[in-house]
Design an enzyme around this catalytic site. Structure first.
Site, PDB file in Angstrom:
ATOM      1  N   ARG A  75      11.104  -1.256  11.449  1.00  0.00           N
ATOM      2  CA  ARG A  75       9.905  -0.714  12.086  1.00  0.00           C
ATOM      3  C   ARG A  75       9.616  -1.444  13.378  1.00  0.00           C
ATOM      4  O   ARG A  75       9.692  -2.672  13.437  1.00  0.00           O
ATOM      5  CB  ARG A  75       8.705  -0.868  11.135  1.00  0.00           C
ATOM      6  CG  ARG A  75       8.328   0.426  10.468  1.00  0.00           C
ATOM      7  CD  ARG A  75       7.240   0.218   9.457  1.00  0.00           C
ATOM      8  NE  ARG A  75       5.968  -0.198  10.049  1.00  0.00           N
ATOM      9  CZ  ARG A  75       4.813  -0.111   9.412  1.00  0.00           C
ATOM     10  NH1 ARG A  75       4.776   0.373   8.187  1.00  0.00           N
ATOM     11  NH2 ARG A  75       3.706  -0.517   9.977  1.00  0.00           N
TER      12      ARG A  75
ATOM     13  N   ARG B 183      -9.796   1.633   8.597  1.00  0.00           N
ATOM     14  CA  ARG B 183      -9.309   0.333   9.056  1.00  0.00           C
ATOM     15  C   ARG B 183     -10.419  -0.549   9.609  1.00  0.00           C
ATOM     16  O   ARG B 183     -10.189  -1.708   9.893  1.00  0.00           O
ATOM     17  CB  ARG B 183      -8.335   0.533  10.217  1.00  0.00           C
ATOM     18  CG  ARG B 183      -6.891   0.865   9.885  1.00  0.00           C
ATOM     19  CD  ARG B 183      -6.163  -0.259   9.228  1.00  0.00           C
ATOM     20  NE  ARG B 183      -4.809  -0.535   9.668  1.00  0.00           N
ATOM     21  CZ  ARG B 183      -3.713   0.117   9.315  1.00  0.00           C
ATOM     22  NH1 ARG B 183      -3.761   1.174   8.562  1.00  0.00           N
ATOM     23  NH2 ARG B 183      -2.531  -0.298   9.723  1.00  0.00           N
TER      24      ARG B 183
ATOM     25  N   ARG C 240      -1.311  -7.822  13.571  1.00  0.00           N
ATOM     26  CA  ARG C 240      -1.777  -6.907  12.522  1.00  0.00           C
ATOM     27  C   ARG C 240      -2.518  -7.646  11.418  1.00  0.00           C
ATOM     28  O   ARG C 240      -3.507  -7.152  10.888  1.00  0.00           O
ATOM     29  CB  ARG C 240      -0.604  -6.098  11.970  1.00  0.00           C
ATOM     30  CG  ARG C 240      -0.224  -4.956  12.904  1.00  0.00           C
ATOM     31  CD  ARG C 240       1.208  -4.501  12.726  1.00  0.00           C
ATOM     32  NE  ARG C 240       1.472  -4.031  11.406  1.00  0.00           N
ATOM     33  CZ  ARG C 240       2.645  -4.167  10.782  1.00  0.00           C
ATOM     34  NH1 ARG C 240       3.642  -4.778  11.373  1.00  0.00           N
ATOM     35  NH2 ARG C 240       2.800  -3.678   9.584  1.00  0.00           N
TER      36      ARG C 240
ATOM     37  N   ARG D 128      10.943  -6.301   4.989  1.00  0.00           N
ATOM     38  CA  ARG D 128      10.868  -4.889   5.378  1.00  0.00           C
ATOM     39  C   ARG D 128      11.440  -4.683   6.784  1.00  0.00           C
ATOM     40  O   ARG D 128      12.085  -3.678   7.057  1.00  0.00           O
ATOM     41  CB  ARG D 128       9.406  -4.441   5.336  1.00  0.00           C
ATOM     42  CG  ARG D 128       9.224  -2.997   5.694  1.00  0.00           C
ATOM     43  CD  ARG D 128       7.814  -2.535   5.436  1.00  0.00           C
ATOM     44  NE  ARG D 128       6.889  -3.015   6.440  1.00  0.00           N
ATOM     45  CZ  ARG D 128       5.570  -2.866   6.356  1.00  0.00           C
ATOM     46  NH1 ARG D 128       5.027  -2.280   5.309  1.00  0.00           N
ATOM     47  NH2 ARG D 128       4.775  -3.308   7.309  1.00  0.00           N
TER      48      ARG D 128
ATOM     49  N   LYS E 297       0.817  -1.223   0.000  1.00  0.00           N
ATOM     50  CA  LYS E 297       0.000   0.000   0.000  1.00  0.00           C
ATOM     51  C   LYS E 297       0.848   1.269   0.000  1.00  0.00           C
ATOM     52  O   LYS E 297       0.621   2.173  -0.775  1.00  0.00           O
ATOM     53  CB  LYS E 297      -0.849   0.042   1.271  1.00  0.00           C
ATOM     54  CG  LYS E 297      -2.192  -0.568   1.174  1.00  0.00           C
ATOM     55  CD  LYS E 297      -3.070  -0.237   2.373  1.00  0.00           C
ATOM     56  CE  LYS E 297      -2.437  -0.129   3.682  1.00  0.00           C
ATOM     57  NZ  LYS E 297      -2.005  -1.049   4.562  1.00  0.00           N
TER      58      LYS E 297
HETATM   59  P1  AMP Z   1       0.365   1.328   8.868  1.00  0.00           P
HETATM   60  O1  AMP Z   1       1.579   2.159   8.635  1.00  0.00           O
HETATM   61  O2  AMP Z   1      -0.825   1.798   8.053  1.00  0.00           O
HETATM   62  O3  AMP Z   1       0.616  -0.149   8.726  1.00  0.00           O
HETATM   63  O4  AMP Z   1      -0.069   1.564  10.385  1.00  0.00           O
HETATM   64  C1  AMP Z   1       0.781   1.215  11.454  1.00  0.00           C
HETATM   65  C2  AMP Z   1      -0.005   1.165  12.752  1.00  0.00           C
HETATM   66  O5  AMP Z   1      -0.571   2.445  13.017  1.00  0.00           O
HETATM   67  C3  AMP Z   1      -1.173   0.205  12.749  1.00  0.00           C
HETATM   68  O6  AMP Z   1      -0.806  -1.123  13.049  1.00  0.00           O
HETATM   69  C4  AMP Z   1      -2.052   0.829  13.838  1.00  0.00           C
HETATM   70  O7  AMP Z   1      -1.539   0.546  15.135  1.00  0.00           O
HETATM   71  C5  AMP Z   1      -1.866   2.305  13.585  1.00  0.00           C
HETATM   72  N1  AMP Z   1      -2.858   2.827  12.610  1.00  0.00           N
HETATM   73  C6  AMP Z   1      -2.619   3.283  11.351  1.00  0.00           C
HETATM   74  N2  AMP Z   1      -3.753   3.676  10.757  1.00  0.00           N
HETATM   75  C7  AMP Z   1      -4.743   3.438  11.660  1.00  0.00           C
HETATM   76  C8  AMP Z   1      -6.148   3.613  11.641  1.00  0.00           C
HETATM   77  N3  AMP Z   1      -6.776   4.088  10.560  1.00  0.00           N
HETATM   78  N4  AMP Z   1      -6.835   3.278  12.760  1.00  0.00           N
HETATM   79  C9  AMP Z   1      -6.230   2.801  13.856  1.00  0.00           C
HETATM   80  N5  AMP Z   1      -4.909   2.588  13.939  1.00  0.00           N
HETATM   81  C10 AMP Z   1      -4.161   2.908  12.845  1.00  0.00           C
END
Ligand code: AMP
Length: 190
Positions: A133, A88, A144, A127, A13
């Site tokens: 990360r 989400r 996740r 990654r 993404k």
């Molecule tokens: P990502 O970079 O999109 O994989 O997001 C990393 C982490 O940020 C996720 O595992 C969540 O803990 C938090 N996060 C990101 N976007 C959201 C969202 N829309 N709602 C809730 N938590 C989020």
């Protein structure tokens, strides 16, 4: 172009969103990036979100919606945006519709990057080595993926129901996937 990009962790993404930003000249808005920035700066919100993110769970809907609303109010979003990592869950999908309705806008398209689970796990492992990360450790990754299956996958149906969804095969080189995404977007606009 007001686009929602959907896909499991490791589906590519973020990479595709960056390319779409450059191609369509609209900002890439990633709630994960916004949250990581808040954690790094150490804002009160960031402090609250840090442990939740490291565990691979979702940060509370209210916090993320407030961040998104603030970001969408900035001047560069008039021509659209690529949303990455939001919504989400179904509550967020409904909140987004309500927020955009207040702004006189709506989501135009949703693209789902389709990648099977084994490949997702392999990609995240790669990654983790490259980027380090904090939430790319095995336990958090499992969580996740589970959160995605349970809470985010229903969002795909939400946009399918609104006839905005296109699923794109997310397996292949970044270039190949990007071409598929652009083709899917342009063919509906043509
Ligand atoms: P990502 O970079 O999109 O994989 O997001 C990393 C982490 O940020 C996720 O595992 C969540 O803990 C938090 N996060 C990101 N976007 C959201 C969202 N829309 N709602 C809730 N938590 C989020």
């Amino acid at each position: 172009m007001r686009l929602v990009l959907l896909g499991a962790p490791g589906s590519g993404k973020g990479t595709q969103a960056t390319r779409l930003r450059d191609h369509y000249r609209v900002p890439h808005i990633s709630t994960g990036d916004l949250l990581r920035a808040a954690v790094k700066v150490g804002t009160p919100l960031g402090l609250q979100a840090k442990a939740v993110m490291e565990a691979g769970a979702l940060v509370s809907d209210d916090i993320v919606l407030a961040m998104l609303e603030e970001r969408l109010s900035q001047g560069d979003t008039g021509g659209g945006y690529v949303l990455d990592g939001y919504p989400r869950n179904l509550a967020q999908a409904n909140s987004l519709d309500a927020l955009l309705a207040r702004l006189g806008q709506s989501v135009e398209r949703a693209i789902q990057l389709d990648v099977d689970t084994e490949l997702l796990i392999a990609r995240i492992a790669g990654r983790a080595k490259a980027e380090g990360r904090a939430d790319d450790n095995p336990e958090s990754v499992r969580k996740r993926l589970q959160v995605y299956e349970e809470q985010t996958a229903p969002v795909i149906e939400f946009y399918r129901h609104q006839q905005k969804l296109t699923a794109v095969d997310g397996v292949g080189s970044m270039e190949a996937v990007f071409e598929r995404v652009v083709e899917a977007l342009d063919s509906r606009y043509a």
